[in-house]
Write a protein that holds these residues in place. Sequence first.
Motif, PDB file in Angstrom:
ATOM      1  N   UNK A 148      40.057  45.753  -3.647  1.00 57.10           N
ATOM      2  CA  UNK A 148      40.921  46.516  -4.659  1.00 57.10           C
ATOM      3  C   UNK A 148      40.534  47.676  -5.056  1.00 57.10           C
ATOM      4  N   UNK A 149      39.602  48.070  -4.570  1.00 59.33           N
ATOM      5  CA  UNK A 149      39.187  49.593  -4.822  1.00 59.33           C
ATOM      6  C   UNK A 149      39.497  50.502  -3.777  1.00 59.33           C
TER       7      UNK A 149
ATOM      8  N   UNK B 169      40.196  53.468 -12.956  1.00 61.66           N
ATOM      9  CA  UNK B 169      41.295  52.478 -13.105  1.00 61.66           C
ATOM     10  C   UNK B 169      42.334  53.175 -12.220  1.00 61.66           C
ATOM     11  N   UNK B 170      42.345  54.603 -12.157  1.00 62.06           N
ATOM     12  CA  UNK B 170      43.487  55.022 -11.061  1.00 62.06           C
ATOM     13  C   UNK B 170      43.019  54.695  -9.733  1.00 62.06           C
ATOM     14  N   UNK B 171      41.647  54.287  -9.521  1.00 61.30           N
ATOM     15  CA  UNK B 171      41.474  54.032  -8.080  1.00 61.30           C
ATOM     16  C   UNK B 171      41.396  52.430  -7.710  1.00 61.30           C
ATOM     17  N   UNK B 172      42.208  51.666  -8.550  1.00 59.60           N
ATOM     18  CA  UNK B 172      42.334  50.223  -8.420  1.00 59.60           C
ATOM     19  C   UNK B 172      43.676  49.903  -7.807  1.00 59.60           C
ATOM     20  N   UNK B 173      43.703  49.215  -6.674  1.00 56.99           N
ATOM     21  CA  UNK B 173      44.834  48.641  -6.005  1.00 56.99           C
ATOM     22  C   UNK B 173      45.156  47.404  -6.605  1.00 56.99           C
ATOM     23  N   UNK B 174      45.939  47.336  -7.423  1.00 58.29           N
ATOM     24  CA  UNK B 174      46.155  46.149  -8.212  1.00 58.29           C
ATOM     25  C   UNK B 174      46.901  44.923  -7.442  1.00 58.29           C
TER      26      UNK B 174
END
Length: 222
Positions: free
Chosen positions: A87-88, A217-222
Amino acid sequence: MQANDMVTLILGLPLLAVSFWLTLRNSLRGRLLLAGTLGFILYTYVTMCFGAAYNALFMIYVALFSLSLFAFVLVMMSFDLTTLPAHFSDKLPRGWIAGLLFFTAVFISLAWLWRIAPTFTPGSIPALENTTSMFIQAMDLGLIVPLCVLSGVLLLYRKPWGYLLASVVLIKFLTMGTAVSLMALNMARLGVSVSAVELVVFPAMAIANLVMVSLLLRNIKN
């Protein structure tokens, strides 16, 4: 603790509400924010339970300590560690985050050991303020410092626990760093002796944590 209470009201409670709402929407960012915010609340009310002079709010402190502890455990159990690293983004600045965690560990260690070292002299009297022991120093040196080092190392090795622990620690330090900075400024305003180093380093660490949390938080692929 007046400044800490202000940070809890102005920053901690809104973060708790927003992160809980995002968690209900199955957001990974929300759960990470929730875990970090609960870590801050847990640390705060452990401090109040064992460090504040006994008063009419004692059972409130105990209730908040217990609720935040079990809520924190439940949130940590909700993460799927097998899929968490995926997710990152690869652009996540793992080295910078680990570096900040290592710096935090070193700074806290030196700050507290500097205060503890004079007590090693025979017959010395430690400055315990209103407590019977250095319980904050015990918590930080026995728990927070190892956690910073462990999460930084595991993150550099791309281990699932590294992503989780580093995320939680960063968010916890964002709130706690802000609280400690304002506590130091408030104490200085009231004429209490505060180290000039603490007045500079703690705000700088809070700003650095804000930057790293934003990048995280910007580099999290939810």
